[in-house]
Design a protein around this motif. Structure first.
Motif, PDB file in Angstrom:
ATOM      1  N   GLN A 185      -8.648 -23.527 -24.542  1.00  0.00           N
ATOM      2  CA  GLN A 185      -9.675 -23.739 -25.568  1.00  0.00           C
ATOM      3  C   GLN A 185     -11.066 -23.523 -24.997  1.00  0.00           C
ATOM      4  OE1 GLN A 185      -7.153 -25.807 -24.988  1.00  0.00           O
ATOM      5  NE2 GLN A 185      -5.921 -25.567 -26.879  1.00  0.00           N
ATOM      6  N   GLU A 186     -11.294 -24.030 -23.777  1.00  0.00           N
ATOM      7  CA  GLU A 186     -12.607 -23.843 -23.159  1.00  0.00           C
ATOM      8  C   GLU A 186     -12.876 -22.369 -22.856  1.00  0.00           C
ATOM      9  OE1 GLU A 186     -13.140 -28.133 -20.846  1.00  0.00           O
ATOM     10  OE2 GLU A 186     -13.029 -26.258 -19.712  1.00  0.00           O
ATOM     11  N   TYR A 187     -11.822 -21.650 -22.443  1.00  0.00           N
ATOM     12  CA  TYR A 187     -11.987 -20.221 -22.163  1.00  0.00           C
ATOM     13  C   TYR A 187     -12.380 -19.458 -23.428  1.00  0.00           C
ATOM     14  CZ  TYR A 187     -10.734 -15.361 -21.362  1.00  0.00           C
ATOM     15  OH  TYR A 187     -10.767 -13.991 -21.309  1.00  0.00           O
ATOM     16  N   LEU A 188     -11.654 -19.688 -24.530  1.00  0.00           N
ATOM     17  CA  LEU A 188     -11.950 -18.987 -25.776  1.00  0.00           C
ATOM     18  C   LEU A 188     -13.323 -19.364 -26.305  1.00  0.00           C
ATOM     19  CD1 LEU A 188      -8.464 -19.256 -27.539  1.00  0.00           C
ATOM     20  CD2 LEU A 188      -9.469 -17.258 -26.429  1.00  0.00           C
ATOM     21  N   LYS A 189     -13.701 -20.607 -26.170  1.00  0.00           N
ATOM     22  CA  LYS A 189     -15.026 -21.025 -26.617  1.00  0.00           C
ATOM     23  C   LYS A 189     -16.113 -20.351 -25.800  1.00  0.00           C
ATOM     24  CE  LYS A 189     -17.644 -23.490 -29.320  1.00  0.00           C
ATOM     25  NZ  LYS A 189     -17.651 -23.225 -30.787  1.00  0.00           N
TER      26      LYS A 189
ATOM     27  N   LEU B 230     -13.249 -30.582 -27.705  1.00  0.00           N
ATOM     28  CA  LEU B 230     -13.676 -30.280 -26.350  1.00  0.00           C
ATOM     29  C   LEU B 230     -14.346 -31.505 -25.764  1.00  0.00           C
ATOM     30  CD1 LEU B 230     -15.184 -26.705 -26.835  1.00  0.00           C
ATOM     31  CD2 LEU B 230     -12.944 -27.307 -25.919  1.00  0.00           C
ATOM     32  N   ALA B 231     -14.234 -31.621 -24.491  1.00  0.00           N
ATOM     33  CA  ALA B 231     -14.839 -32.778 -23.831  1.00  0.00           C
ATOM     34  C   ALA B 231     -16.344 -32.780 -24.035  1.00  0.00           C
ATOM     35  CB  ALA B 231     -14.485 -32.754 -22.344  1.00  0.00           C
ATOM     36  N   GLU B 232     -16.912 -33.969 -24.094  1.00  0.00           N
ATOM     37  CA  GLU B 232     -18.355 -34.078 -24.312  1.00  0.00           C
ATOM     38  C   GLU B 232     -19.151 -33.434 -23.189  1.00  0.00           C
ATOM     39  OE1 GLU B 232     -19.372 -38.110 -24.892  1.00  0.00           O
ATOM     40  OE2 GLU B 232     -18.276 -38.326 -26.788  1.00  0.00           O
ATOM     41  N   ASP B 233     -18.564 -33.409 -21.987  1.00  0.00           N
ATOM     42  CA  ASP B 233     -19.267 -32.819 -20.849  1.00  0.00           C
ATOM     43  C   ASP B 233     -18.958 -31.327 -20.691  1.00  0.00           C
ATOM     44  OD1 ASP B 233     -16.650 -33.063 -20.159  1.00  0.00           O
ATOM     45  OD2 ASP B 233     -17.031 -33.830 -18.116  1.00  0.00           O
ATOM     46  N   PHE B 234     -18.453 -30.657 -21.759  1.00  0.00           N
ATOM     47  CA  PHE B 234     -18.124 -29.226 -21.689  1.00  0.00           C
ATOM     48  C   PHE B 234     -19.358 -28.418 -21.291  1.00  0.00           C
ATOM     49  CE2 PHE B 234     -18.177 -25.105 -24.027  1.00  0.00           C
ATOM     50  CZ  PHE B 234     -17.223 -24.453 -23.262  1.00  0.00           C
ATOM     51  N   ASP B 235     -19.210 -27.645 -20.228  1.00  0.00           N
ATOM     52  CA  ASP B 235     -20.317 -26.813 -19.718  1.00  0.00           C
ATOM     53  C   ASP B 235     -19.852 -25.356 -19.705  1.00  0.00           C
ATOM     54  OD1 ASP B 235     -22.380 -25.542 -18.442  1.00  0.00           O
ATOM     55  OD2 ASP B 235     -22.363 -26.818 -16.646  1.00  0.00           O
TER      56      ASP B 235
END
Length: 263
Positions: free
Chosen positions: A34-38, A20-25
């Motif tokens: 992937q961001e949705y599931l996380k 995931l990108a380091e700036d994942f918020d």
């Protein structure tokens, strides 16, 4: 989540390690699957294990449970069972009353009520009991004083079910008042005031019956049969009134298992 919870609630959408990108918020809309599931995983982990609903008991309708008994009525005392011809005649008369009421409902609803008539709110159980039965019956006062006999005080003797009154009652109010009076009758004796109102409310009850109304009228018929058996003096007029209510419930409203067997 701890491992114990995960064993009982296995993940349906397992999320492994992913880049995931380091700036994942997690507070902003996801941009990738992937961001949705996380984000779903993070929100699930924040949920408490036990949640208690805050319920305001004042918003719950009183006596919501509808109990329907399949038991029938008790037989009439020997010599007091109504004939089939009498029952058929009462059903015909009752049907004519209902047709007339429906035909002229708007007319009677438009009539002005006397200044002393104040109909209670639908949910005012005690108010309706006093309105229909009067203070004398409601408070179980044996007789009126001499001064009270000089004129009719409807607050004390109860308002009769005038067409101008019952025509103003919608189905919710009819059902509620029927419930109030049947509840009262469950512990009290049968009176002419009660009989008149029960007949009028049944005349206003629309078919097909709602489940609540169905349960109420069956309860009413069974109570009438109990009181009829316990009537020690065998007052013919009172037994006839009880027979009439049982007849209407069983034969007009199609509760045939409650009907009196013809004598």
């Amino acid at each position: 989540m701890d491992s114990g919870v995960e064993e009982l609630m296995p993940r349906l959408l397992p999320v492994g390690d992913c880049d995931l990108a380091e700036d994942f918020d997690p507070t902003v809309p996801p941009r990738t699957p992937q961001e949705y599931l996380k984000r779903v995983q993070i929100e699930a982990a924040r949920c408490p294990d036990v949640v208690v609903a805050q319920i305001d008991p004042r918003k719950l309708k009183k006596k919501q449970t509808v109990n329907i008994s399949i038991s029938g009525c008790q037989p009439a005392p020997e010599g007091y069972s109504p004939t089939l011809k009498w029952q058929q005649q009462q059903v015909a008369n009752f049907s004519a009353v209902r047709q007339s009421l429906n035909k002229h409902r708007n007319h009677w609803r438009s009539q002005h009520l006397d200044s002393n008539v104040t109909m209670p709110q639908s949910e005012d159980e005690e108010g309706w009991k006093k309105f229909c039965l009067g203070e004398r019956v409601y408070s179980e006062i044996d007789a009126l004083s001499d001064n009270e006999n000089l004129g009719i005080d409807y607050m004390k003797v109860g308002f009769p079910p005038l067409l101008s009154i019952v025509s103003r009652m919608n189905q919710a109010t009819v059902t509620s008042v029927l419930e109030y009076l049947i509840s009262w009758f469950g512990e009290k004796k049968f009176t002419p005031e009660l009989g008149r109102w029960l007949y009028a409310l049944l005349a206003c009850l629309e078919k097909p019956l709602l489940p609540e109304a169905h349960s109420l009228i069956r309860q009413l018929a069974r109570r009438c049969s109990e009181v009829r058996v316990l009537e020690e003096s065998k007052n013919e007029e009172q037994i006839s009134a009880l027979n009439l209510i049982i007849c209407l419930v069983s034969r007009y409203f199609d509760q045939r298992d409650l009907a009196d067997e013809p004598s």
